[in-house]
Write an enzyme that holds these catalytic residues in place. Structure first.
Site, short mmCIF file in Angstrom:
data_model
loop_
_atom_site.label_atom_id
_atom_site.label_comp_id
_atom_site.label_asym_id
_atom_site.label_seq_id
_atom_site.Cartn_x
_atom_site.Cartn_y
_atom_site.Cartn_z
N GLU A 20 0.82 -1.22 0.00
CA GLU A 20 0.00 0.00 0.00
C GLU A 20 0.85 1.26 0.00
O GLU A 20 1.14 1.81 1.06
CB GLU A 20 -0.95 0.01 1.21
N GLU A 37 -6.12 -7.56 -0.80
CA GLU A 37 -6.46 -7.41 0.63
C GLU A 37 -7.81 -6.74 0.76
O GLU A 37 -8.06 -5.71 0.14
CB GLU A 37 -5.38 -6.55 1.31
C1 IDC Z 1 -3.06 -3.73 10.43
C2 IDC Z 1 -3.36 -4.79 11.44
C3 IDC Z 1 -3.18 -4.22 12.82
C4 IDC Z 1 -1.79 -3.64 12.95
C5 IDC Z 1 -1.51 -2.64 11.83
C6 IDC Z 1 -0.10 -2.10 11.82
O1 IDC Z 1 -4.66 -5.28 11.23
O2 IDC Z 1 -3.40 -5.19 13.83
O3 IDC Z 1 -1.66 -2.99 14.20
O4 IDC Z 1 -1.75 -3.26 10.57
O5 IDC Z 1 0.84 -3.13 11.64
C7 IDC Z 1 -4.14 -2.23 5.72
C8 IDC Z 1 -2.79 -2.82 5.78
C9 IDC Z 1 -2.68 -3.82 6.89
C10 IDC Z 1 -3.44 -3.36 8.12
C11 IDC Z 1 -4.93 -3.34 7.77
C12 IDC Z 1 -5.85 -2.93 8.93
O6 IDC Z 1 -2.38 -3.38 4.54
O7 IDC Z 1 -1.32 -4.01 7.17
O8 IDC Z 1 -3.19 -4.28 9.15
N1 IDC Z 1 -5.10 -2.41 6.65
O9 IDC Z 1 -5.56 -1.65 9.38
N2 IDC Z 1 -4.62 -1.44 4.79
C13 IDC Z 1 -5.87 -1.05 5.12
C14 IDC Z 1 -6.19 -1.68 6.31
#
Ligand code: IDC
Length: 344
Positions: free
Chosen positions: A173, A263
């Site tokens: 992302e 995702e």
């Molecule tokens: C989130 C995890 C969360 C963690 C965070 C940072 O769900 O537990 O604390 O990352 O590491 C994304 C990202 C993905 C995110 C997810 C939800 O690709 O890494 O994971 N998210 O926030 N993009 C949109 C949402």
């Protein structure tokens, strides 16, 4: 005489029914079909034509799967037992190995790479597809670690490029005000794609898009040229993103690029709140209509609502979780992947 004719007609139509049923069952939405053929045995080498992902026979296919959580946090699930269980119990056709670069991931702890190679080797053995995800997030500009990305993907392509199971996702992302398609993401992608293609001529490469893989319309206005089998990632969280993002996807498709939802979550973009079941179903029918593959975020028992495991679920990495060890989102997504909930 008329009676015999009618009977004959009935028998004939029943037979065609059986034949067309078995045809459908043999090549759609199953990780392993009733003859024991895995999805990779049936689909083989994937390719892209226009907006469509095709199997080796040239027929459009939609893959559905599950993403790991950050492998640096919960890497214990990236093993053959868990992936086999997801293949057989969840009907998972594709597994995404999410290797964060920052946040304690590969850049500071390169040993996490073994969770990726374990994932790839399990997927090859089990006959499912696998995505190697270079999971940039807080490091929003992919050029920050471009050199490491080129080295990493060169090694992966060298080791596994000959297997049709493999799909590369080169920047999860991209994000940040200054991180544009023309200035950052496209030049980064061209460098990494060149390195992969020098070693792997054909497996699919998925390119992230600016604004957390939402600006697919911008990528589509100036797509990557000179290479085959390139797709672009579109990410959504059903509690946050709705028709405006779908509109961007439609613009991208009308401009002729192929999308892959590497995702998506049933929650808000934080990974929490919800579960937004109705909104997720609406998204899945949109994706089905356009034949876009999707992968659900994520296999974690951290207790966040997007995670597929309940908080108290077994953490040993053996898999085989019971129904009560699944979260609300896990139960919901499992039913969809098992074709028990029909997407209309
Ligand atoms: C989130 C995890 C969360 C963690 C965070 C940072 O769900 O537990 O604390 O990352 O590491 C994304 C990202 C993905 C995110 C997810 C939800 O690709 O890494 O994971 N998210 O926030 N993009 C949109 C949402």
């Amino acid at each position: 005489m008329r009676k015999t004719f009618c009977c004959l007609l009935l028998v004939l139509s029943a037979l065609t029914g059986i034949l067309s049923c078995s045809k459908d069952d043999s090549d759609t939405r199953l990780s392993v079909d009733r003859w024991g053929k895995t999805v990779v045995e049936r689909y083989g080498q994937l390719k892209v034509s226009g907006t469509q992902l095709l199997n080796a026979a040239g027929r459009p296919v939609q893959l559905r799967g599950v993403s790991s959580f950050g492998l640096q946090y919960e890497g214990q699930y990236a093993n053959e037992d868990v992936i086999r269980w997801l293949r057989d119990d969840w009907n998972m056709q594709i597994w995404r190995a999410a290797m964060y670069t920052a946040e304690g991931g590969y850049i500071s702890r390169s040993a996490v790479k073994s969770r990726v190679t374990d994932s790839v080797e399990a997927a090859i053995k089990l006959g499912i597809y696998v995505i190697i995800d270079w999971h940039i997030l807080s490091d929003g500009d992919p050029r920050i670690y471009q050199k490491q990305a080129v080295e990493f993907f060169s090694e992966m392509a060298e080791r596994y490029g000959q297997y049709p199971n493999l799909i590369y996702e080169i920047c999860n992302e991209p994000n940040g005000r200054d991180v544009t398609w023309a200035g950052s993401v496209k030049p980064y992608a061209e460098a990494v794609i060149a390195a992969i293609r020098a070693r792997d001529p054909d497996n699919i490469i998925i390119v992230g898009t600016p604004t957390w893989s939402q600006d697919v319309d911008i990528a589509a206005a100036s797509p990557i040229t000179g290479y085959e089998n390139i797709m672009y990632s579109l990410h959504f969280y059903a509690g946050t993103h709705g028709s405006a993002l779908q509109r961007k996807a439609e613009i991208a498709l009308s401009r002729g690029i192929a999308l892959f939802v590497t995702e998506c979550g049933t929650s808000q973009a934080t990974g929490n709140d919800g579960v937004y079941e109705a909104e997720t179903l609406q998204w899945f029918s949109f994706l089905q209509k356009h034949n876009i593959s999707w992968i659900n975020w994520s296999l974690t028992n951290k207790g966040e609502s997007s995670g597929i495991l309940a908080k108290g679920a077994d953490r040993t990495g053996k898999g085989h979780w019971t129904d009560s060890e699944l979260s609300q989102s896990g139960k919901f997504i499992r039913k969809i992947m098992r074709n028990e909930t029909q997407i209309k």
